[in-house]
Design a protein around this motif. Sequence first.
Motif, PDB file in Angstrom:
ATOM      1  N   MET A 145       0.839  -1.205   0.000  1.00 29.59           N
ATOM      2  CA  MET A 145       0.000   0.000   0.000  1.00 29.59           C
ATOM      3  C   MET A 145       0.870   1.249   0.000  1.00 29.59           C
ATOM      4  O   MET A 145       1.860   1.341   0.729  1.00 29.59           O
ATOM      5  CB  MET A 145      -0.916   0.008   1.234  1.00 29.59           C
ATOM      6  CG  MET A 145      -1.921   1.147   1.217  1.00 29.59           C
ATOM      7  SD  MET A 145      -3.017   1.150   2.668  1.00 29.59           S
ATOM      8  CE  MET A 145      -4.048  -0.275   2.327  1.00 29.59           C
TER       9      MET A 145
ATOM     10  N   THR B  98      -5.203   4.787  10.682  1.00 26.86           N
ATOM     11  CA  THR B  98      -4.960   3.860   9.574  1.00 26.86           C
ATOM     12  C   THR B  98      -4.574   4.601   8.305  1.00 26.86           C
ATOM     13  O   THR B  98      -3.612   4.231   7.614  1.00 26.86           O
ATOM     14  CB  THR B  98      -6.222   3.004   9.307  1.00 26.86           C
ATOM     15  OG1 THR B  98      -6.557   2.289  10.495  1.00 26.86           O
ATOM     16  CG2 THR B  98      -5.971   2.022   8.175  1.00 26.86           C
TER      17      THR B  98
ATOM     18  N   LYS C 169     -10.620  -6.219  -6.831  1.00 28.39           N
ATOM     19  CA  LYS C 169     -10.012  -7.378  -6.169  1.00 28.39           C
ATOM     20  C   LYS C 169     -10.231  -8.643  -6.997  1.00 28.39           C
ATOM     21  O   LYS C 169      -9.316  -9.461  -7.164  1.00 28.39           O
ATOM     22  CB  LYS C 169     -10.606  -7.547  -4.777  1.00 28.39           C
ATOM     23  CG  LYS C 169      -9.974  -8.699  -3.980  1.00 28.39           C
ATOM     24  CD  LYS C 169     -10.586  -8.830  -2.599  1.00 28.39           C
ATOM     25  CE  LYS C 169      -9.893  -9.954  -1.815  1.00 28.39           C
ATOM     26  NZ  LYS C 169     -10.463 -10.121  -0.462  1.00 28.39           N
TER      27      LYS C 169
ATOM     28  N   ASN D 178      -5.905  -5.631  -3.410  1.00 30.95           N
ATOM     29  CA  ASN D 178      -5.892  -6.687  -2.394  1.00 30.95           C
ATOM     30  C   ASN D 178      -6.223  -6.117  -1.018  1.00 30.95           C
ATOM     31  O   ASN D 178      -5.646  -5.109  -0.606  1.00 30.95           O
ATOM     32  CB  ASN D 178      -4.520  -7.361  -2.359  1.00 30.95           C
ATOM     33  CG  ASN D 178      -4.506  -8.570  -1.435  1.00 30.95           C
ATOM     34  OD1 ASN D 178      -5.450  -9.355  -1.411  1.00 30.95           O
ATOM     35  ND2 ASN D 178      -3.444  -8.723  -0.662  1.00 30.95           N
ATOM     36  N   TRP D 179      -7.181  -6.738  -0.348  1.00 26.30           N
ATOM     37  CA  TRP D 179      -7.516  -6.375   1.027  1.00 26.30           C
ATOM     38  C   TRP D 179      -8.093  -7.601   1.726  1.00 26.30           C
ATOM     39  O   TRP D 179      -8.590  -8.521   1.098  1.00 26.30           O
ATOM     40  CB  TRP D 179      -8.500  -5.200   1.088  1.00 26.30           C
ATOM     41  CG  TRP D 179      -9.573  -5.181   0.045  1.00 26.30           C
ATOM     42  CD1 TRP D 179      -9.544  -4.536  -1.163  1.00 26.30           C
ATOM     43  CD2 TRP D 179     -10.839  -5.850   0.096  1.00 26.30           C
ATOM     44  NE1 TRP D 179     -10.714  -4.758  -1.863  1.00 26.30           N
ATOM     45  CE2 TRP D 179     -11.531  -5.550  -1.110  1.00 26.30           C
ATOM     46  CE3 TRP D 179     -11.474  -6.652   1.038  1.00 26.30           C
ATOM     47  CZ2 TRP D 179     -12.795  -6.046  -1.394  1.00 26.30           C
ATOM     48  CZ3 TRP D 179     -12.743  -7.140   0.768  1.00 26.30           C
ATOM     49  CH2 TRP D 179     -13.389  -6.832  -0.436  1.00 26.30           C
ATOM     50  N   ASP D 180      -7.975  -7.636   3.046  1.00 26.68           N
ATOM     51  CA  ASP D 180      -8.367  -8.827   3.815  1.00 26.68           C
ATOM     52  C   ASP D 180      -9.819  -8.792   4.280  1.00 26.68           C
ATOM     53  O   ASP D 180     -10.523  -9.791   4.230  1.00 26.68           O
ATOM     54  CB  ASP D 180      -7.437  -8.996   5.029  1.00 26.68           C
ATOM     55  CG  ASP D 180      -5.993  -9.227   4.603  1.00 26.68           C
ATOM     56  OD1 ASP D 180      -5.788  -9.944   3.602  1.00 26.68           O
ATOM     57  OD2 ASP D 180      -5.083  -8.681   5.258  1.00 26.68           O
TER      58      ASP D 180
ATOM     59  N   GLN E 148     -11.489  -2.715   5.014  1.00 27.17           N
ATOM     60  CA  GLN E 148     -10.207  -2.219   4.501  1.00 27.17           C
ATOM     61  C   GLN E 148     -10.314  -1.778   3.044  1.00 27.17           C
ATOM     62  O   GLN E 148      -9.368  -1.226   2.481  1.00 27.17           O
ATOM     63  CB  GLN E 148      -9.132  -3.310   4.617  1.00 27.17           C
ATOM     64  CG  GLN E 148      -8.796  -3.707   6.040  1.00 27.17           C
ATOM     65  CD  GLN E 148      -7.852  -4.890   6.103  1.00 27.17           C
ATOM     66  OE1 GLN E 148      -7.575  -5.538   5.091  1.00 27.17           O
ATOM     67  NE2 GLN E 148      -7.360  -5.187   7.293  1.00 27.17           N
ATOM     68  N   ALA E 149     -11.469  -2.035   2.427  1.00 21.84           N
ATOM     69  CA  ALA E 149     -11.633  -1.769   1.000  1.00 21.84           C
ATOM     70  C   ALA E 149     -11.442  -0.294   0.667  1.00 21.84           C
ATOM     71  O   ALA E 149     -10.767   0.059  -0.310  1.00 21.84           O
ATOM     72  CB  ALA E 149     -13.016  -2.235   0.538  1.00 21.84           C
TER      73      ALA E 149
ATOM     74  N   SER F  57      -7.760   0.761   0.980  1.00 22.81           N
ATOM     75  CA  SER F  57      -6.975   0.124  -0.078  1.00 22.81           C
ATOM     76  C   SER F  57      -7.198   0.815  -1.418  1.00 22.81           C
ATOM     77  O   SER F  57      -6.251   1.085  -2.167  1.00 22.81           O
ATOM     78  CB  SER F  57      -7.368  -1.358  -0.179  1.00 22.81           C
ATOM     79  OG  SER F  57      -6.651  -1.996  -1.204  1.00 22.81           O
TER      80      SER F  57
ATOM     81  N   ASN G   2      -4.158   3.059  -3.255  1.00 19.42           N
ATOM     82  CA  ASN G   2      -3.555   2.407  -4.415  1.00 19.42           C
ATOM     83  C   ASN G   2      -4.051   2.919  -5.765  1.00 19.42           C
ATOM     84  O   ASN G   2      -3.383   2.711  -6.780  1.00 19.42           O
ATOM     85  CB  ASN G   2      -3.799   0.892  -4.348  1.00 19.42           C
ATOM     86  CG  ASN G   2      -3.008   0.231  -3.239  1.00 19.42           C
ATOM     87  OD1 ASN G   2      -1.789   0.118  -3.309  1.00 19.42           O
ATOM     88  ND2 ASN G   2      -3.693  -0.191  -2.193  1.00 19.42           N
TER      89      ASN G   2
END
Length: 538
Positions: free
Chosen positions: A1, A148, A294, A300-302, A306-307, A310, A314
């Motif tokens: 990131m 964050t 994604k 990519n995020w978990d 977090q979307a 991210s 990015n």
Amino acid sequence: MKRFETLDWIVIAVYFVILSAVAIWVITRKNKNTADYFLAGRNLGWFVVGASIFASNIGSEHVVGLAGSGAGGKFPLVIYELHAWLVITLGWVFLPFYLRSGVFTMPEFLERRFNSATRWFLSIFSLAAYVLTKVSVTVYAGGIVISTLLGIDFWTGALVTVVLTGLYTILGGMRAVAYTEAIQTVILVIGAATLTIVSINAAGGWSEVKANLPPGYMNMWRSNQDPDFPWLPLVITSSIVGMWYWCTDQYIVQRVLAARNIQQGRRGTIFGGLLKLLPVFLFLIPGVVALALKNMGELNWDTPDQAFASLLMNKMPAGLRGLVAAGLLAALMSSLASVFNSCSTLFTVDIYKKLYPDAPEKRLVNIGRVATGIVVLLGIAWIPIMQGISATLYEYLQSVQSYIAPPITAVFLLGIFFKRINSKGALATLIGGLIVAIIRLSFELNRDSFEPGTFAHVIANTNFLTFAAWFFLFCIIVCVTVSLLTSPPAPERIQGLTYSSLTEEQKQANRNSYNMLDIVLSIAVIGIVAFVMIYFTG
């Protein structure tokens, strides 16, 4: 990131400079009395009223959470963002009664319509609820978002935003809150709109976004057998909660009470309704795009929450990242300022002034400042407790409004539309509703300890949307039954406070406060709400 670059920090610094300049300008305009301090002299125009309504509603955790709903498949929650029709309901249905009565607070209106006991109940209940939920959740979740995104320590982010927001709220009162929220609304909308446009372009257009989502992903309507979001209870309960929040809660209504007149207040709600339509497009859609990217292997995020971060870090170029971050800061600070100011007003007008009715205006303004400062300190003190709280209990704090709303909504609705409702019925509903809400929450927290099939087990495991819908019906029955079994309110007491007790002069004054443009814009808002509901059917 990626991380923030120099240009991003410059944009964020410019935001704080603009905000500080506006705050200082407002603060230099002296608050001579309580109307000045708590309601900006009752002189706000429609643009500031509408922007303030919107900014009060949208917090940084709201933005990130809504994007998470878009990325995590929780499309039924979109219905809570389609409450623009309820914002308009505030202006067309409730506002004339509020402004006509000349009240500062919602508990004060209950006293005018019923008696002082209902005012005391709602005042103390609202203050406790604000400090334990609104202040704590906004500070805690906002601190996480800021730390964050900006890459700074949680405590630093939380303390700086709380102290800065508290400072201009204490010094400038409602006028400072309203004008800074107008600026923050503009920044938030521009920043979020930029992210939406850039992210859709990065995905290759809206058709590509839809092509990379599972079939039926954007369907907000589920069957009535769905364990999480049955559509009929969802519609009923979201409307009940929405009416409480948008039409009767001090946090929102204080903005329209500060309007210059009914016309400006109503137009403020129409403008606020138009703005309320934006979150679906500005915050939910970026979450949907983040999921599509994604699935395309470009992001990519978990977890869904977090979307948003991210996507921002990015896909946004330098400078624009700072603009969106400034928008998130604006969302956090405007929500904090609103709750600080509402708590201060409730304490000063509904508690201190009731205890000391002869207190001079200057002292009341100073008490308001002190009360704001205390709420700021309570918010800071609550952070360590929120950090140590379990995820389950934190979720309950967020959803407790489904149990708070039914009795309050029932009392306000019936109080305006049914002149036979009296103080005994209203008080029985408020107290009975609080008892039922406490029982439900207690059972819910201990649901695993009950024997299957027992009454307690059934209550604890009933879907919260279904429970809240039946709870509202229970409140209506209690309010009407108790009122009909006791003596009716004196006609002179309810004069002008219910639809059936309006004089011809009051009806004519209300008709003179709007024109065809107001009607057309209101219908347009309702039309857009209907369009979105139809569009998100898969």
